[in-house]
Design a protein around this motif. Structure first.
Motif, PDB file in Angstrom:
ATOM      1  N   ALA A  17       0.701  -1.300   0.173  1.00 51.55           N
ATOM      2  CA  ALA A  17       0.058  -0.116  -0.034  1.00 51.55           C
ATOM      3  C   ALA A  17       0.822   1.262  -0.037  1.00 51.55           C
ATOM      4  N   GLY A  18       0.234   2.515  -0.542  1.00 57.29           N
ATOM      5  CA  GLY A  18       0.919   3.835  -0.553  1.00 57.29           C
ATOM      6  C   GLY A  18       0.063   4.724   0.105  1.00 57.29           C
ATOM      7  N   PRO A  19       0.366   6.024   0.116  1.00 60.45           N
ATOM      8  CA  PRO A  19      -0.528   6.910   0.667  1.00 60.45           C
ATOM      9  C   PRO A  19      -2.078   6.993  -0.203  1.00 60.45           C
ATOM     10  N   ASP A  20      -1.872   6.630  -1.406  1.00 67.91           N
ATOM     11  CA  ASP A  20      -3.155   6.708  -2.349  1.00 67.91           C
ATOM     12  C   ASP A  20      -4.041   5.403  -1.979  1.00 67.91           C
ATOM     13  N   THR A  21      -3.537   4.697  -1.279  1.00 68.29           N
ATOM     14  CA  THR A  21      -4.614   3.240  -1.094  1.00 68.29           C
ATOM     15  C   THR A  21      -5.462   3.676   0.039  1.00 68.29           C
ATOM     16  N   GLN A  22      -6.621   3.074  -0.214  1.00 70.22           N
ATOM     17  CA  GLN A  22      -7.798   3.362   0.660  1.00 70.22           C
ATOM     18  C   GLN A  22      -7.548   1.682   1.566  1.00 70.22           C
ATOM     19  N   VAL A  23      -7.299   1.599   2.533  1.00 73.04           N
ATOM     20  CA  VAL A  23      -6.809   0.516   3.196  1.00 73.04           C
ATOM     21  C   VAL A  23      -7.903  -0.048   4.270  1.00 73.04           C
ATOM     22  N   ILE A  24      -8.321  -1.202   4.338  1.00 70.23           N
ATOM     23  CA  ILE A  24      -9.041  -2.032   5.212  1.00 70.23           C
ATOM     24  C   ILE A  24      -8.358  -3.301   5.621  1.00 70.23           C
ATOM     25  N   CYS A  25      -8.121  -3.483   6.714  1.00 67.10           N
ATOM     26  CA  CYS A  25      -7.345  -4.691   7.594  1.00 67.10           C
ATOM     27  C   CYS A  25      -8.455  -5.415   8.294  1.00 67.10           C
ATOM     28  N   THR A  26      -8.313  -6.726   8.224  1.00 62.77           N
ATOM     29  CA  THR A  26      -9.145  -6.992   9.292  1.00 62.77           C
ATOM     30  C   THR A  26      -8.865  -8.693   9.346  1.00 62.77           C
ATOM     31  N   ASP A  27      -9.062  -9.104  10.553  1.00 57.57           N
ATOM     32  CA  ASP A  27      -8.400 -10.478  11.421  1.00 57.57           C
ATOM     33  C   ASP A  27      -9.258 -10.702  12.342  1.00 57.57           C
ATOM     34  N   ASN A  28      -9.337 -12.179  12.875  1.00 57.35           N
ATOM     35  CA  ASN A  28     -10.118 -12.663  13.706  1.00 57.35           C
ATOM     36  C   ASN A  28      -9.491 -12.623  15.117  1.00 57.35           C
ATOM     37  N   ASN A  29      -7.917 -12.380  14.854  1.00 55.90           N
ATOM     38  CA  ASN A  29      -7.284 -12.405  16.211  1.00 55.90           C
ATOM     39  C   ASN A  29      -6.881 -11.158  16.927  1.00 55.90           C
TER      40      ASN A  29
END
Ligand SMILES: C[S@@+](CC[C@H](N)C(=O)[O-])C[C@H]1O[C@@H](n2cnc3c(N)ncnc32)[C@H](O)[C@@H]1O
Length: 352
Positions: free
Chosen positions: A228-240
């Motif tokens: 990812a870079g500054p222009d990326t709209q990031v969503i991160c998800t995990d169960n832990n």
């Protein structure tokens, strides 16, 4: 639904008989179906899927990375714990048990001899200072009941590798923050490294990524940090829970504006994304490996834009391409390196 294993079954028998205030520490080793809720017992789990299922079944449940600081000294008459795979976590819970138990209260550990239950029990006995009763339940399965002595004890904590602390890790050229309690916390997964190396060729675009990115099963966030870079709209998800703590810290450190949230394979998400990256879990926790693969594929089909692309890395033996046909009109094997294969998924089906 999976049949419950012998250790979980032994634990459930103990839970059913409890009438005094107790705390159950539940991690990925617990299998369904869940037992009926017992109002005398509070549960802490580091697995979002398990915590949600317990909550829905009526249990008083907290989802966190076994942060037990909100409970008072001596709040519980007993603590019940089917031991985890990770030594640092088992030691962390044994260390906490002295403060949380009343004098003469009991720490009940259930686990297999091969998992080190006897050694854990011996060390816990030194810390808690009371008695140790060992009962063979079946085969190699043991229950060890330890009592807490008075406050002259509790002064020999076990080495928990500072379980609660985030710390900097350097792996090759990568700097990141991590902690015990999450998958492969001190290293870069070889499959994920392969995915990152091949990603520009898979999506026919250079890095960093543009548009919206979902990192499904993000761990400490390696796939996002590397792509990812500054222009990326990031969503991160995990169960832990530990993964979410580390991933949030890594995004902040890297200056990435992203959302990090708990979910069971993206079940809390609705927004569709342009690119989805995933190195799915292949060993069973709460679900069997096969169920998990299907769950991750179904989530990917739901969360991918009609023109988006999902890039998966899996071990060669996982039949991801076959399973993915049900959910996508385009499934392509990009490459393999003899251990892992890379697969792109496009055109999610709307009429499954
Ligand atoms: C193979 S690891 C990959 C981690 C990270 N993406 C990487 O590349 O290093 C799989 C991840 O899936 C997470 N996971 C397991 N079951 C999950 C579930 N039901 N929902 C979301 N994430 C899950 C694990 O906690 C773990 O972080």
């Amino acid at each position: 639904m999976n049949p419950i294993d012998a250790a979980t079954s032994a634990l459930y028998q103990q839970l059913a008989g409890i009438t005094e205030p107790a705390l159950w520490l539940a991690d990925e080793n617990i299998t369904t179906p869940l037992p009926p809720a017992n109002p005398a017992i509070e549960v802490v789990s580091n697995r979002h899927d398990l915590a949600s299922a317990l909550h829905h079944a009526g249990w008083q449940t907290t989802f966190n990375d076994f942060d037990l600081s909100a409970f008072s000294d001596g709040q519980f008459n007993s603590l019940l714990y089917r031991i985890s795979k990770e030594k640092a976590l088992v030691h962390h819970i044994i260390n906490q048990s002295f403060r949380l138990l009343q004098e003469s209260g009991a720490l009940i550990l259930i686990g297999d001899k091969n998992e080190g239950i006897k050694t854990f029990a011996r060390k816990a006995a030194q810390h808690l200072g009371g008695t140790l009763r060992e009962q063979k339940l079946a085969g190699n399965l043991w229950q060890c009941t330890l009592t807490r002595a008075d406050n002259t004890f509790g002064k020999q904590p076990l080495d928990d590798q500072n379980y609660t602390q985030l710390r900097p890790i350097v792996a090759g050229e990568m700097h990141f923050i991590s902690k015990p309690g999450l998958y492969g916390w001190q290293k870069i997964d070889q499959g994920s490294a392969y995915l990152v190396a091949q990603l520009p060729a898979m999506i026919k675009q250079p890095l960093p990524l543009h548009g919206s990115l979902l990192d499904l099963g993000c761990g400490f966030g390696y796939l996002t940090l590397a792509t990812a870079g500054p222009d990326t709209q990031v969503i991160c998800t995990d169960n832990n829970a530990a993964a979410l703590i580390a991933c949030r810290a890594n995004l902040d450190l890297a200056g990435l504006q992203g959302t990090v949230l708990a979910s069971d394979a993206g079940d809390c998400l609705n927004e569709q994304v342009d690119i989805l990256l995933c190195n799915p879990p292949f060993h069973a926790g709460f679900s069997t490996a096969g169920d998990l693969t299907d769950k991750f594929l179904a989530a990917t089909a739901r969360l991918l834009n009609p023109d988006g692309i999902a890039c998966f890395v899996v071990n060669l033996h996982i039949p991801l391409e076959r399973k993915a046909q049900k959910w996508f009109d385009r499934v392509d094997l990009h490459s393999d390196n003899g251990h892992f294969k890379l697969i792109t998924l496009r055109k999610p089906r709307t009429n499954r």
